[in-house]
Design a protein around this motif. Sequence first.
Motif, PDB file in Angstrom:
ATOM      1  N   ARG A  49       2.379   1.947  -3.132  1.00 55.28           N
ATOM      2  CA  ARG A  49       1.690   1.835  -4.751  1.00 55.28           C
ATOM      3  C   ARG A  49       0.864   3.336  -4.326  1.00 55.28           C
ATOM      4  O   ARG A  49       0.611   4.184  -5.323  1.00 55.28           O
ATOM      5  N   SER A  50       1.074   4.387  -3.350  1.00 52.20           N
ATOM      6  CA  SER A  50       0.429   5.230  -3.978  1.00 52.20           C
ATOM      7  C   SER A  50       1.665   6.304  -3.989  1.00 52.20           C
ATOM      8  O   SER A  50       1.204   7.464  -4.283  1.00 52.20           O
TER       9      SER A  50
ATOM     10  N   SER B  26      -7.612  -1.223 -12.239  1.00 51.68           N
ATOM     11  CA  SER B  26      -7.493  -0.318 -12.590  1.00 51.68           C
ATOM     12  C   SER B  26      -8.495   1.189 -11.765  1.00 51.68           C
ATOM     13  O   SER B  26      -8.304   2.546 -11.929  1.00 51.68           O
TER      14      SER B  26
ATOM     15  N   HIS C 207      -3.588  -6.746 -11.239  1.00 50.61           N
ATOM     16  CA  HIS C 207      -4.394  -5.373  -9.881  1.00 50.61           C
ATOM     17  C   HIS C 207      -5.574  -4.556 -10.727  1.00 50.61           C
ATOM     18  O   HIS C 207      -5.966  -4.096 -11.953  1.00 50.61           O
TER      19      HIS C 207
ATOM     20  N   ASP D 192       0.831  -5.958  -8.762  1.00 51.88           N
ATOM     21  CA  ASP D 192       0.530  -6.579 -10.012  1.00 51.88           C
ATOM     22  C   ASP D 192       0.900  -7.637 -10.900  1.00 51.88           C
ATOM     23  O   ASP D 192       0.238  -8.073 -11.728  1.00 51.88           O
TER      24      ASP D 192
ATOM     25  N   ASP E 226     -11.151   2.103  -9.092  1.00 53.85           N
ATOM     26  CA  ASP E 226     -11.877   2.477  -7.870  1.00 53.85           C
ATOM     27  C   ASP E 226     -13.136   2.151  -7.489  1.00 53.85           C
ATOM     28  O   ASP E 226     -12.802   0.966  -6.609  1.00 53.85           O
TER      29      ASP E 226
ATOM     30  N   ALA F  74       0.544  -1.295  -0.110  1.00 58.92           N
ATOM     31  CA  ALA F  74       0.229  -0.298  -0.286  1.00 58.92           C
ATOM     32  C   ALA F  74       0.302   0.992  -0.410  1.00 58.92           C
ATOM     33  O   ALA F  74       0.505   2.015  -0.886  1.00 58.92           O
TER      34      ALA F  74
ATOM     35  N   PRO G 176       2.538   4.972  -7.865  1.00 59.55           N
ATOM     36  CA  PRO G 176       1.003   4.448  -8.700  1.00 59.55           C
ATOM     37  C   PRO G 176       1.512   3.857  -9.883  1.00 59.55           C
ATOM     38  O   PRO G 176       0.179   2.940 -10.445  1.00 59.55           O
TER      39      PRO G 176
ATOM     40  N   GLY H 229      -1.934  -3.766  -4.421  1.00 61.49           N
ATOM     41  CA  GLY H 229      -1.403  -3.839  -4.581  1.00 61.49           C
ATOM     42  C   GLY H 229      -0.495  -4.488  -5.731  1.00 61.49           C
ATOM     43  O   GLY H 229       0.352  -2.919  -6.916  1.00 61.49           O
TER      44      GLY H 229
END
Length: 174
Positions: free
Chosen positions: A67-68, A122, A120, A96, A124, A64, A71, A94
Amino acid sequence: MKLLLIEDDLAFARTLMRRLEAHTQAQAHADCVQSALFQARQLRPSHIILDMNLNNESGLLLLAPLRSLLPSARIILLTGFASIATAVKAVKLGADDYLAKPVSMALLLATLEDDIVHSHVSHDDEIMSPERLEWEHIQAVLTRNNGNISQTARQLNMHRRTLQRKLQKKPVAN
């Protein structure tokens, strides 16, 4: 490609970095969570190889934050203890891709360079069920192995007949 390898086994990390040297513009190595986040901020890698077990800490905890922070980075989780449940969790957090150790160099390079197939979610608003994520992951690994069920079953750490039964079922809806 800029690569960040997050791996606590130093001998494995050195070997892997040497093998990937010809395929990268820049490389960095981290062996713990704090170092990984620092290196990710400094290098801003396009690709990350993350070990599942980092000095008694779970690599899943890094997914996480990575990923944040990055991105669009391609994150590949490597593990010596592969399971479908962990693969689903990793993808939800997160990752791939999810590969079992030992991984062949050819498969690792193909996974690093594969920007077309993203496991993942894409969007939300488009959340997949765990069953659908499992189906997608199996299909992606099967495709990478050119339809070879035995090789796919080995990489997914499941019995070949179990994989064949899963493949005979229709894909589940999102």
